[in-house]
Design a protein around this motif. Structure first.
Motif, PDB file in Angstrom:
ATOM      1  N   ILE B  33       0.854  -1.191   0.000  1.00 20.00           N
ATOM      2  CA  ILE B  33       0.000   0.000   0.000  1.00 20.00           C
ATOM      3  C   ILE B  33       0.892   1.242   0.000  1.00 20.00           C
ATOM      4  N   GLY B  34       0.612   2.142  -0.932  1.00 22.05           N
ATOM      5  CA  GLY B  34       1.418   3.364  -1.019  1.00 22.05           C
ATOM      6  C   GLY B  34       2.677   3.183  -1.852  1.00 22.05           C
ATOM      7  N   LYS B  35       2.880   1.948  -2.359  1.00 17.92           N
ATOM      8  CA  LYS B  35       4.060   1.685  -3.203  1.00 17.92           C
ATOM      9  C   LYS B  35       3.608   1.558  -4.671  1.00 17.92           C
ATOM     10  N   PRO B  36       4.526   1.732  -5.577  1.00 12.35           N
ATOM     11  CA  PRO B  36       4.165   1.565  -6.988  1.00 12.35           C
ATOM     12  C   PRO B  36       3.742   0.125  -7.276  1.00 12.35           C
ATOM     13  N   ALA B  37       2.672  -0.013  -8.045  1.00 12.72           N
ATOM     14  CA  ALA B  37       2.217  -1.346  -8.435  1.00 12.72           C
ATOM     15  C   ALA B  37       3.251  -1.953  -9.381  1.00 12.72           C
ATOM     16  N   PRO B  38       3.420  -3.281  -9.301  1.00 15.13           N
ATOM     17  CA  PRO B  38       4.363  -3.922 -10.221  1.00 15.13           C
ATOM     18  C   PRO B  38       3.977  -3.634 -11.676  1.00 15.13           C
ATOM     19  N   VAL B  39       4.959  -3.426 -12.482  1.00 17.54           N
ATOM     20  CA  VAL B  39       4.718  -3.208 -13.911  1.00 17.54           C
ATOM     21  C   VAL B  39       4.844  -4.570 -14.581  1.00 17.54           C
ATOM     22  N   PHE B  40       3.824  -4.944 -15.322  1.00 15.71           N
ATOM     23  CA  PHE B  40       3.853  -6.282 -15.911  1.00 15.71           C
ATOM     24  C   PHE B  40       3.280  -6.254 -17.322  1.00 15.71           C
ATOM     25  N   THR B  41       3.572  -7.295 -18.050  1.00 17.18           N
ATOM     26  CA  THR B  41       2.976  -7.507 -19.364  1.00 17.18           C
ATOM     27  C   THR B  41       2.465  -8.934 -19.394  1.00 17.18           C
ATOM     28  N   LEU B  42       1.207  -9.113 -19.712  1.00 17.73           N
ATOM     29  CA  LEU B  42       0.619 -10.451 -19.739  1.00 17.73           C
ATOM     30  C   LEU B  42      -0.249 -10.610 -20.980  1.00 17.73           C
ATOM     31  N   ASP B  43      -0.518 -11.880 -21.323  1.00 12.19           N
ATOM     32  CA  ASP B  43      -1.392 -12.152 -22.467  1.00 12.19           C
ATOM     33  C   ASP B  43      -2.838 -11.823 -22.124  1.00 12.19           C
ATOM     34  N   ARG B  44      -3.556 -11.296 -23.111  1.00 18.13           N
ATOM     35  CA  ARG B  44      -4.982 -11.071 -22.919  1.00 18.13           C
ATOM     36  C   ARG B  44      -5.728 -12.365 -23.171  1.00 18.13           C
ATOM     37  N   LEU B  45      -6.855 -12.494 -22.486  1.00 19.69           N
ATOM     38  CA  LEU B  45      -7.584 -13.773 -22.523  1.00 19.69           C
ATOM     39  C   LEU B  45      -8.830 -13.757 -23.391  1.00 19.69           C
ATOM     40  N   GLU B  46      -9.349 -12.550 -23.685  1.00 21.89           N
ATOM     41  CA  GLU B  46     -10.591 -12.502 -24.454  1.00 21.89           C
ATOM     42  C   GLU B  46     -10.377 -13.193 -25.802  1.00 21.89           C
ATOM     43  N   ALA B  47     -11.387 -13.966 -26.207  1.00 23.89           N
ATOM     44  CA  ALA B  47     -11.268 -14.753 -27.439  1.00 23.89           C
ATOM     45  C   ALA B  47     -10.898 -13.842 -28.613  1.00 23.89           C
ATOM     46  N   SER B  48     -11.475 -12.634 -28.648  1.00 16.81           N
ATOM     47  CA  SER B  48     -11.236 -11.732 -29.776  1.00 16.81           C
ATOM     48  C   SER B  48      -9.856 -11.078 -29.706  1.00 16.81           C
ATOM     49  N   LYS B  49      -9.249 -11.097 -28.555  1.00 11.98           N
ATOM     50  CA  LYS B  49      -7.956 -10.415 -28.379  1.00 11.98           C
ATOM     51  C   LYS B  49      -6.815 -11.418 -28.290  1.00 11.98           C
ATOM     52  N   VAL B  68      -8.024 -10.150  -8.879  1.00 16.42           N
ATOM     53  CA  VAL B  68      -7.343 -11.425  -9.121  1.00 16.42           C
ATOM     54  C   VAL B  68      -8.322 -12.540  -8.799  1.00 16.42           C
ATOM     55  N   TRP B  69      -8.529 -13.441  -9.740  1.00 17.59           N
ATOM     56  CA  TRP B  69      -9.521 -14.491  -9.539  1.00 17.59           C
ATOM     57  C   TRP B  69      -9.050 -15.751 -10.245  1.00 17.59           C
ATOM     58  N   ALA B  70      -9.819 -16.811 -10.108  1.00 15.21           N
ATOM     59  CA  ALA B  70      -9.504 -18.063 -10.804  1.00 15.21           C
ATOM     60  C   ALA B  70     -10.766 -18.891 -10.896  1.00 15.21           C
ATOM     61  N   SER B  71     -10.848 -19.698 -11.929  1.00 16.03           N
ATOM     62  CA  SER B  71     -12.057 -20.500 -12.089  1.00 16.03           C
ATOM     63  C   SER B  71     -12.098 -21.624 -11.054  1.00 16.03           C
ATOM     64  N   TRP B  72     -10.928 -21.952 -10.467  1.00 17.54           N
ATOM     65  CA  TRP B  72     -10.898 -23.025  -9.457  1.00 17.54           C
ATOM     66  C   TRP B  72     -11.182 -22.494  -8.050  1.00 17.54           C
ATOM     67  N   ASP B 103      -6.363 -21.283 -19.594  1.00 22.35           N
ATOM     68  CA  ASP B 103      -7.082 -20.299 -20.410  1.00 22.35           C
ATOM     69  C   ASP B 103      -8.500 -20.777 -20.725  1.00 22.35           C
ATOM     70  N   ASP B 104      -8.607 -22.059 -21.038  1.00 21.84           N
ATOM     71  CA  ASP B 104      -9.913 -22.617 -21.360  1.00 21.84           C
ATOM     72  C   ASP B 104     -10.896 -22.454 -20.213  1.00 21.84           C
ATOM     73  N   ASP B 105     -10.400 -22.825 -19.006  1.00 16.96           N
ATOM     74  CA  ASP B 105     -11.276 -22.758 -17.840  1.00 16.96           C
ATOM     75  C   ASP B 105     -11.716 -21.320 -17.573  1.00 16.96           C
ATOM     76  N   SER B 106     -10.778 -20.372 -17.682  1.00 20.80           N
ATOM     77  CA  SER B 106     -11.153 -18.983 -17.402  1.00 20.80           C
ATOM     78  C   SER B 106     -12.153 -18.480 -18.426  1.00 20.80           C
ATOM     79  N   GLN B 107     -11.925 -18.855 -19.678  1.00 21.09           N
ATOM     80  CA  GLN B 107     -12.833 -18.385 -20.725  1.00 21.09           C
ATOM     81  C   GLN B 107     -14.224 -18.967 -20.544  1.00 21.09           C
ATOM     82  N   LYS B 108     -14.278 -20.252 -20.178  1.00 22.38           N
ATOM     83  CA  LYS B 108     -15.569 -20.895 -19.937  1.00 22.38           C
ATOM     84  C   LYS B 108     -16.303 -20.216 -18.788  1.00 22.38           C
TER      85      LYS B 108
END
Lengths: 164, 181
Positions: B33-49, B68-72, B103-108
């Motif tokens: 809290i009060g610190k810079p958020a980590p800078v990251f690059t990740l793959d997008r999950l939307e089917a169109s993206k 932050v979430w997960a299908s499990w 990816d499949d589980d999250s998309q479902k």
């Protein structure tokens, strides 16, 4: 400490063929694994909270062990690795809380409680020596025993009741 | 006074212990809290993206919410309708990070339960999660326009959490932004 580490180390060696199957040959990693075990025994699993990172099977613990293993291999010092984890998870991740303003009471609390106890004890002992405690009792208006019936009185009363 | 001393000590100890009992041991204060958020690059999950990367940097200049979430994750089932309800009221991007999920589980999951997220990204090996100090899903972060973490909420968000924690944190983030301009 060494006695305690030996069985863990032996167990770890047994796991090595499985754990290392995907990475490099085991021999070069024995030193890394030994440091990993020593270090992760000092670290808390955040999911299970009362288990160390070394003993936990939670997925996060596995990830963190992987992270620690990689950092050891990369030549980071224990201090740097612990810093890396406390930057993200706070002091909670270490089993030994650091000395700071927030943990002062945690560290000194038991000592303070003991000092308080010893203080009360000494105070009472000194009071007893001076006879203050005795004076308190005898100073009351009626001697405590006078109010209580004696055994003879009770017996007499009992006999009277029986006669009636 | 003196004879009440044990009573006073008892009440003080009972008070302290009952306070301790009511604390939530899972609520670990985040050093971020009060610190810079980590800078990251990740793959997008939307089917169109599919195949597109998402750079956290692209959100600089406006507050945003990271969930932050997960299908499990069973608590996420409870949380998801709340996100669906609140996403339109947020007024800022809501980024959903699928944590250690296929990816499949999250998309479902999103297809079945609705997608409240502006952007959905995949933290497949949980490394970005570690950088955010995630130790269990769901977790929710509020990040201001300068990329500073203003709030971390552990556990599922409820309507109350939105009203009492997340919206005020976003207001704070907007004030931070106005102060800089």
């Amino acid at each position: 400490m060494r006695n305690y580490l030996a069985p863990i180390f032996a167990l770890l060696l047994m796991c090595l063929p499985v754990a290392q199957a995907k990475t490099s040959p085991a021999a070069s990693n024995v030193a890394v694994e030994a440091r990993l075990v020593a270090l992760s025994a000092e670290l808390r699993c955040l999911v299970c909270q009362n288990e160390s990172l070394a003993s936990s099977r939670a997925p996060l613990a596995e990830d963190l062990r992987r992270e620690v293993r990689e950092q050891i291999s990369a030549g980071k010092t224990d201090r740097q690795i612990i810093q890396y984890l406390t930057d993200r998870y706070g002091d909670f991740v270490t089993y030994r809380p650091p000395w700071n303003a927030r943990t002062l009471l945690l560290w000194l609390g038991p000592l303070l409680l003991m000092l308080l106890g010893v203080g009360i004890l000494l105070h009472n002992l000194r009071k007893k020596d001076r006879g203050d405690i005795h004076a308190d009792v005898s100073g009351s208006s009626t001697p405590p025993d006078a109010a209580l019936p004696t055994l003879a009185q009770l017996q007499r009363e009992f006999e009277d009741k029986k006669d009636e | 006074m003196k004879r009440y001393l044990p009573l006073i000590i008892f009440v003080a100890l009972a008070g302290l212990l009952s306070y301790g009992l009511r604390l939530n041991p899972r609520d670990i204060p985040s050093p971020l809290i009060g610190k810079p958020a980590p800078v990251f690059t990740l793959d997008r999950l939307e089917a169109s993206k599919r195949g597109e990367k998402f750079h956290a940097k692209s959100l600089l200049g406006q507050p945003w919410v990271l969930n932050v979430w997960a299908s499990w994750c069973s608590a996420c089932v409870v949380e998801h309708p709340v996100l669906n309800r609140w996403q339109s009221k947020l007024g800022v991007p809501l980024v959903g990070m699928a944590y250690k999920d296929s990816d499949d589980d999250s998309q479902k999951w999103l297809a079945a339960r609705g997608n409240p997220y502006t952007v959905v990204i995949a933290d497949r090996d949980g490394r970005v999660g570690i950088d955010f100090g995630v130790y269990g899903v769901p977790e929710t972060f509020v990040i201001d326009a300068q990329g500073t973490i203003v709030l971390k909420h552990t556990g599922p968000v409820s309507d109350d959490v939105f009203a009492d924690k997340i919206m005020p944190a976003l207001q704070q983030a907007r004030r931070n932004q106005a102060g800089v301009k």
